[in-house]
Design an enzyme around this catalytic site. Structure first.
Site, mmCIF file in Angstrom:
data_model
loop_
_atom_site.group_PDB
_atom_site.id
_atom_site.type_symbol
_atom_site.label_atom_id
_atom_site.label_comp_id
_atom_site.label_asym_id
_atom_site.label_seq_id
_atom_site.Cartn_x
_atom_site.Cartn_y
_atom_site.Cartn_z
ATOM 1 N N SER A 144 46.873 39.109 44.653
ATOM 2 C CA SER A 144 46.909 39.237 46.103
ATOM 3 C C SER A 144 45.678 38.576 46.711
ATOM 4 O O SER A 144 44.597 38.587 46.116
ATOM 5 C CB SER A 144 46.928 40.716 46.476
ATOM 6 O OG SER A 144 47.147 40.895 47.848
ATOM 7 N N PRO A 145 45.817 37.982 47.904
ATOM 8 C CA PRO A 145 44.636 37.413 48.569
ATOM 9 C C PRO A 145 43.569 38.477 48.785
ATOM 10 O O PRO A 145 43.858 39.571 49.264
ATOM 11 C CB PRO A 145 45.199 36.910 49.907
ATOM 12 C CG PRO A 145 46.652 36.677 49.640
ATOM 13 C CD PRO A 145 47.052 37.752 48.679
ATOM 14 N N CYS A 193 39.554 38.723 50.308
ATOM 15 C CA CYS A 193 38.399 38.080 50.930
ATOM 16 C C CYS A 193 37.174 38.204 50.031
ATOM 17 O O CYS A 193 36.881 39.286 49.511
ATOM 18 C CB CYS A 193 38.120 38.701 52.289
ATOM 19 S SG CYS A 193 39.372 38.323 53.524
ATOM 20 N N ALA A 203 42.325 35.060 52.610
ATOM 21 C CA ALA A 203 42.739 34.609 53.936
ATOM 22 C C ALA A 203 41.893 33.395 54.317
ATOM 23 O O ALA A 203 40.671 33.497 54.473
ATOM 24 C CB ALA A 203 42.560 35.734 54.951
ATOM 25 N N GLN A 221 46.680 31.608 51.161
ATOM 26 C CA GLN A 221 47.044 32.400 52.321
ATOM 27 C C GLN A 221 46.347 31.786 53.530
ATOM 28 O O GLN A 221 45.122 31.670 53.558
ATOM 29 C CB GLN A 221 46.620 33.860 52.168
ATOM 30 C CG GLN A 221 47.130 34.743 53.315
ATOM 31 C CD GLN A 221 46.583 36.146 53.268
ATOM 32 O OE1 GLN A 221 45.398 36.347 53.505
ATOM 33 N NE2 GLN A 221 47.433 37.124 52.982
ATOM 34 N N TYR A 224 45.396 40.872 62.318
ATOM 35 C CA TYR A 224 44.954 39.524 62.623
ATOM 36 C C TYR A 224 45.923 38.877 63.616
ATOM 37 O O TYR A 224 46.857 39.525 64.098
ATOM 38 C CB TYR A 224 44.761 38.732 61.337
ATOM 39 C CG TYR A 224 43.727 39.381 60.437
ATOM 40 C CD1 TYR A 224 42.458 39.706 60.934
ATOM 41 C CD2 TYR A 224 44.010 39.722 59.120
ATOM 42 C CE1 TYR A 224 41.509 40.337 60.135
ATOM 43 C CE2 TYR A 224 43.068 40.348 58.312
ATOM 44 C CZ TYR A 224 41.818 40.652 58.821
ATOM 45 O OH TYR A 224 40.885 41.285 58.044
ATOM 46 N N ARG A 230 53.131 37.521 54.806
ATOM 47 C CA ARG A 230 52.611 38.888 54.664
ATOM 48 C C ARG A 230 52.751 39.605 55.994
ATOM 49 O O ARG A 230 52.334 39.080 57.035
ATOM 50 C CB ARG A 230 51.148 38.893 54.213
ATOM 51 C CG ARG A 230 50.517 40.287 54.285
ATOM 52 C CD ARG A 230 49.248 40.423 53.494
ATOM 53 N NE ARG A 230 49.557 40.720 52.089
ATOM 54 C CZ ARG A 230 48.644 41.085 51.197
ATOM 55 N NH1 ARG A 230 47.372 41.203 51.543
ATOM 56 N NH2 ARG A 230 48.993 41.335 49.949
ATOM 57 N N ARG A 234 42.649 45.052 44.063
ATOM 58 C CA ARG A 234 41.477 45.693 43.454
ATOM 59 C C ARG A 234 41.614 45.812 41.933
ATOM 60 O O ARG A 234 40.621 45.721 41.207
ATOM 61 C CB ARG A 234 41.245 47.071 44.078
ATOM 62 C CG ARG A 234 40.714 47.010 45.503
ATOM 63 C CD ARG A 234 40.558 48.409 46.096
ATOM 64 N NE ARG A 234 39.955 48.384 47.417
ATOM 65 C CZ ARG A 234 40.614 48.192 48.558
ATOM 66 N NH1 ARG A 234 41.928 48.004 48.520
ATOM 67 N NH2 ARG A 234 39.990 48.194 49.712
#
Length: 356
Positions: A22-23, A25, A57, A99, A182, A230, A324
């Site tokens: 998963s993306p 940051c 992102a 992403q 966002y 997403r 995570r």
């Protein structure tokens, strides 16, 4: 019936199995450029045999970054350092993806370990930030400037230009970020979108920007490559974006050639009460999949091999996105395959460590 380690074909791309990075940051860029941190962070998950590795992102404009430390793709000069990373990911048999995002009213904040608070221009941030309406995300955030129609058109084209650059860099999956408060999500939700023009009010108007971005990206993104979206499946707040609207959006965007919906939730209201727990968002992926007839990805507190296997085997989702857990263990797919009695090819350099 599919299982976690069954391949999945998406257009002309074949995922070796159903476990994707998963993306996440990293807040480790300078002026949007990828660097050695990104090479190691993303590359190590490919060595760990993730089926696909998506970047964090990645901002389509400089003022669309969450923080000054975000990855960016608003300029051609950003392409070259990504090419090295994506080439390595591909060499490991993983699919490189990006992403693309615009932070909207949640832009110009510091990295979490620097406080995660809004930054003024004299602190290294910028102003204005932008949104569908002049409504701040929270009390201490900037009040965004309401985007004009001309500015909206510019952002749509910025997403398309970033998609071209992503292809040039070697990406084979694009995920558009329409979640977590966002910009695209903030247009979808009536909590943040109070416009009275064709971009606000009705459901059809609130989804207009997301549809325009999808169409603009699909126009330049090769037909042979998949496009993900997403979404925050719910705002977890009365009067906000709902699961029913997520299903309706997925039905519409399926016909706009979105291939998979990555079903997250929340992020558009600081005070939202979210009932966190193992797999707490899986029900959204299952419902969107069932009711919209689309491929979905489940994400959020998926940590155990048996848990991920059950999600795919019971058709709750077609893939799982781990975040995570991949930070804790970059080689999670290798160990999950062993736990589930499945066969997966280890890197030759690591084969000696494999337990027979």
């Amino acid at each position: 019936m599919a299982h976690l380690f069954e391949p999945l074909r998406l257009r002309e791309i074949e995922l070796q199995h159903r476990i994707l990075v998963s993306p996440m940051c990293q807040y480790s860029s300078e002026n949007g450029f990828a660097n050695d941190w990104h090479f190691v962070h993303l590359g190590s998950r490919a060595v760990g045999r993730a089926a696909a590795v998506l970047t964090e992102a990645t901002a389509v404009t400089a003022d669309g970054r969450i923080s000054p430390d975000d990855l960016g793709l608003w300029d051609d000069s950003h392409i070259e350092p990504l090419q090295r990373i994506f080439s390595f990911i591909s060499q490991q048999g993983s699919i490189p993806g990006m992403q693309l995002a615009h932070a909207g009213r949640k832009a110009s904040t510091s990295a979490p370990w620097k406080g995660g608070k809004p930054l003024s221009p004299d602190q290294g941030g910028w102003s204005p930030v932008f949104g569908p309406s002049a409504l701040a995300f929270a009390e201490d955030y900037q009040v965004p400037r309401e985007l004009s129609k001309a500015e909206i058109r510019g952002i749509v084209q910025a997403f398309a230009a970033a998609a071209r650059r992503a292809e040039a860099a070697g990406a084979k999956i694009i995920e558009l970020h329409a979640a977590h408060g966002y910009l695209l999500h903030s247009f979808l939700s009536p909590l943040s979108n109070r416009r009275n023009d064709e971009y606000g009010g009705s459901f059809e108007n609130r989804i207009r920007l997301a549809c325009e971005v999808v169409d603009a990206v699909r126009e330049v993104w090769p037909e042979r490559y998949p496009l993900f979206l997403r979404i925050s499946s719910t705002d977890w707040t009365e009067g906000g974006w709902t699961v029913e609207e997520s299903v309706a959006l997925a039905r519409i965007l399926k016909s706009h050639d979105v291939d998979l919906f990555d079903c997250s939730s929340g992020g558009n209201l600081a005070a939202a009460k979210i009932p966190l727990g193992a797999g707490y968002q899986v029900e959204f992926a299952e419902r969107v999949r069932r009711e919209a007839g689309v491929l979905t990805g489940a994400v959020g507190m998926i940590t155990e091999p048996a848990q991920a296997e059950q999600i795919v085997r019971t058709s709750q989702a077609d893939v799982v996105f781990l975040a995570r857990q991949f930070l804790r263990d970059p080689y999670w797919p290798l160990l999950a395959a062993r736990a589930l009695g499945q066969t997966i090819t280890w890197p030759s350099q690591y084969e000696r460590a494999r337990l027979k």
